[in-house]
Design a protein around this motif. Sequence first.
Motif, PDB file in Angstrom:
ATOM      1  N   SER A  99      -5.659   4.586  -1.614  1.00  0.00           N
ATOM      2  CA  SER A  99      -6.428   4.940  -0.430  1.00  0.00           C
ATOM      3  C   SER A  99      -7.904   4.627  -0.602  1.00  0.00           C
ATOM      4  O   SER A  99      -8.694   4.907   0.261  1.00  0.00           O
ATOM      5  CB  SER A  99      -6.237   6.413  -0.111  1.00  0.00           C
ATOM      6  OG  SER A  99      -6.669   7.169  -1.215  1.00  0.00           O
ATOM      7  N   LYS A 100      -8.288   4.035  -1.732  1.00  0.00           N
ATOM      8  CA  LYS A 100      -9.706   3.708  -1.916  1.00  0.00           C
ATOM      9  C   LYS A 100      -9.846   2.231  -2.277  1.00  0.00           C
ATOM     10  O   LYS A 100      -9.066   1.705  -3.063  1.00  0.00           O
ATOM     11  CB  LYS A 100     -10.296   4.552  -3.037  1.00  0.00           C
ATOM     12  CG  LYS A 100     -10.357   6.035  -2.680  1.00  0.00           C
ATOM     13  CD  LYS A 100     -11.138   6.811  -3.713  1.00  0.00           C
ATOM     14  CE  LYS A 100     -11.173   8.294  -3.368  1.00  0.00           C
ATOM     15  NZ  LYS A 100      -9.870   8.957  -3.550  1.00  0.00           N
TER      16      LYS A 100
ATOM     17  N   SER B 222      -6.912   4.675   7.034  1.00  0.00           N
ATOM     18  CA  SER B 222      -6.808   5.787   6.086  1.00  0.00           C
ATOM     19  C   SER B 222      -7.472   5.453   4.744  1.00  0.00           C
ATOM     20  O   SER B 222      -7.453   6.240   3.818  1.00  0.00           O
ATOM     21  CB  SER B 222      -5.336   6.125   5.870  1.00  0.00           C
ATOM     22  OG  SER B 222      -4.707   4.965   5.380  1.00  0.00           O
ATOM     23  N   TRP B 223      -8.016   4.258   4.655  1.00  0.00           N
ATOM     24  CA  TRP B 223      -8.642   3.845   3.398  1.00  0.00           C
ATOM     25  C   TRP B 223     -10.102   4.269   3.358  1.00  0.00           C
ATOM     26  O   TRP B 223     -10.794   4.263   4.361  1.00  0.00           O
ATOM     27  CB  TRP B 223      -8.583   2.326   3.250  1.00  0.00           C
ATOM     28  CG  TRP B 223      -7.217   1.800   2.998  1.00  0.00           C
ATOM     29  CD1 TRP B 223      -6.145   1.882   3.849  1.00  0.00           C
ATOM     30  CD2 TRP B 223      -6.765   1.110   1.851  1.00  0.00           C
ATOM     31  NE1 TRP B 223      -5.066   1.263   3.301  1.00  0.00           N
ATOM     32  CE2 TRP B 223      -5.418   0.778   2.071  1.00  0.00           C
ATOM     33  CE3 TRP B 223      -7.372   0.714   0.654  1.00  0.00           C
ATOM     34  CZ2 TRP B 223      -4.658   0.096   1.147  1.00  0.00           C
ATOM     35  CZ3 TRP B 223      -6.610   0.017  -0.269  1.00  0.00           C
ATOM     36  CH2 TRP B 223      -5.269  -0.274  -0.027  1.00  0.00           C
TER      37      TRP B 223
ATOM     38  N   SER C 170       0.802  -1.212   0.000  1.00  0.00           N
ATOM     39  CA  SER C 170       0.000   0.000   0.000  1.00  0.00           C
ATOM     40  C   SER C 170       0.829   1.254   0.000  1.00  0.00           C
ATOM     41  O   SER C 170       0.857   1.973   0.957  1.00  0.00           O
ATOM     42  CB  SER C 170      -0.840   0.010   1.264  1.00  0.00           C
ATOM     43  OG  SER C 170       0.036   0.179   2.358  1.00  0.00           O
TER      44      SER C 170
END
Length: 810
Positions: free
Chosen positions: A139-140, A176-177, A135
């Motif tokens: 972030s999505k 944070s995703w 990662s």
Amino acid sequence: MGGDKEFVASLPKRLGLNVIWPSHNKPHQKPNGEPDMMKSPEGSLLREWLALWHHFRAFILISTFLVLVIVRTVVRLRPARQKLSDSPRSVSPASKDSASSNRKAASGNLPPKRVTGVRPIRGAAVARNHGTNESTAPSKIQILVFFSSLTGNTEKSATEFTRDLRASLRSITLGSWESLEPQLHDLSYIDYDDYFVTPPKSAESHSDTKYFYLLLLPTYNIDTVLNTFTAHLQETHNDFRIDTAPLSSLLGYSVFGFGDRGGWPSEQEGFCSQALEVDKWMAKLTGKKRAFPVGMGDVSSDASERLNEWRSGIVDVLREVATNGGLGEGVAGSGDALESDEDVGSCEPIDSQTVPDDIETREKKRRRVGRTAGVDDVEDLGRLLQKSSDKVADEPSYQNADLMAVDFTGHGKNPQSEQLKEMVPKSSPTYTALTKQGYTIVGSHSGVKICRWTKSALRGRGSCYKFSFYGIKSHLCMETTPSLSCSNKCVFCWRHGTNPVGTTWRWKVDPPEKIFEGVKDGHYKKIKMMRGVPGIRADRFAEAFRIRHCALSLVGEPIFYPHINEFTALLHKEHISSFLVCNAQHPDQLAALKPVTQLYVSIDASNRESLRRIDRPLHRDFWERFQRCLDILREKRFRQRTVFRLTLVKGFNVEDEVEGYAGLVEKGLPCFVEVKGVTYCGTSSSAGAGLTMQNVPFYEEMSEFVVALDRALKKRGLSYGIAAEHSHRWHTIIDYSKFFELLESGKEFTPEDYIGQPTPEWANWGNGGFDPADTRVYRKGKNKGNTAFGEGITMESDVPICRSEDEGQR
Ligand SMILES: Cc1cc2nc3c(=O)[nH]c(=O)nc-3n(C[C@H](O)[C@H](O)[C@H](O)COP(=O)(O)O)c2cc1C
Ligand code: SF4
């Protein structure tokens, strides 16, 4: 030109400079009379320019340099220019979604596959990052749910599933995703090339999106769109022009199958076969990114229950992905359907449980060094006991107080007089050797390892024999020990050489709570690592996160641990049954042991000499200890289930020993006698002990022994019988709930009080002892017949002798 010359000549004056000019009368001739070009009008101009250059060069060079520096600084400091280009961007499948749903493609009539990408050179490594560094930026998470449906069942379930998943995702945080709204796609309406050749291209606004695929599929044994879909996956994988794993950039995938057990009762008979087929190809196309085991539901019974279970598993995985940035650690090579059977280690014997020679050699070296440096082994004991106790005062009082009670030798040696060390320090070769063999070391003297039967049961391939006889489901069983140390060096033990030995506890003591939490954690971590292994059953995988049984028999001697009673109390508090195996060398500790669900004592020989040869005990009074343990077991037999565990080693403890064993049974009166053949582990330590394949008894020899023992017991008036015989209905199964109920009542109870259902028919002698709900898978190269014990068919090699129903009821 003349005007120029005047201007140049006047320059020094104009600039206020004193320039010395050469003054010659005949400027156009050299001394030899030849015409001098430098003195010609052109030469004079050149000379003047040169003179100018010489005069101003420093000024010019410095000015140029300064200008360049200023220009460069300005360029650097200027803000980045916005991209002005308005070239068309790639189309997002998200935006195409509604359009695609209108474009109904005839199921068997799809356009020819568009091949994109470049096939890499064969053998080149494909980046398959399952770990944390996956990662760097994304972030999505975009979940795409695909389904296929002919009669509408799967469509309905998939719609509800997607709705529930959306709700679940809204209620959890993914660090944070950001989880984009899951999208639902009907496989009959999409273009496979958009999703199953390469992952979809994200819209520019979502360029940091990673995709996660979920596939909900029915099974049809007739030709449907699913056949086309599977063929597409297969073709894509085999297409020589593109990467064999073109979907490897997916975050992960998982498949759920709907089937009907009414018509297709088992996987062999086609239950959910198409879901399994799709899972296989997706594993290949994604480079083994199976995020969760294949779920399977029977539409006529448990489909929605199984689907909900699967959904919560998927949500857990997503949480983990958000934490780790990837699927995390998995079993190495988990794409290979057979790989997890190759692992060794269980409390039941299997073949080839080898300790690599290099580890053994290192261990031997360590021992040699240890002897000079005062390291852990029995040989060091005498010297260690002489050591001063100066450091003991520094130890926490908890540890010191506990050690007071832990002298197994009975010779009054006070372990406090020793300097307390860790039994298995992280820096020790023992630690390295054990972790290499798959143990998780907890604290400094406990270990946990996921047993091969646990893995096998997770894949629906059968539990260990304890399932047939006692109702222990292997995927709910944890194999652990609170003491990696033992006081024997049995010839058939494949662990010695890697585990510490000693007659007294002289190490630091970890509190039972720490061990309990640590072993559970270690066990669950190992289970989690199995989730990508082909064939893992989603329902069993979900169940496995609630340990129900604990086999205290992994390696070492569990009752060596000073707080064994507190440890088993922690197990029982969580309704985890305890099967404890001890080596009949610690009578005091055995006497003090509080009831466990089933208490085993290893009976490795029937007489002193045999026992000395086979167990190679460290205690000099080993035979007396052994005899005392039998007396204690006899008393305990009326308060808990007791078992004699015989391991037959041809040439060591079989021949002419039947009567001896019968005598021991008469003395200890165990509820059960389990007989098994030795497993040849092929290590140098076993070879050093004179053990070869010749010592492994054949099935017929085992049967003969069991029958002879049965006869010898009957002769003594003892009403034991071979549990696997048809003539009686045996009650070997345990009623675990009853056990905990009795335990919590605080009242006295007997083993008969928690007897469960009769032993199942399939567990009886000659019926194979294999749960028909599971699928037997033979390991490569293994003989399918019962030729010899210890040949990996453990369940059939155990022949419990127990009291008959009539006896049990008394
Ligand atoms: C013609 C036919 C063949 C089937 N073949 C299988 C099969 O081979 N294996 C299986 O597990 N279920 C089989 N089923 C059961 C279906 O998979 C099950 O009914 C499923 O829920 C159908 O999903 P759908 O309504 O979304 O099309 C079959 C059903 C039908 C009608
Ligand atoms: S009792 Fe538990 S640990 Fe032992 S072999 Fe069976 S499943 Fe494995």
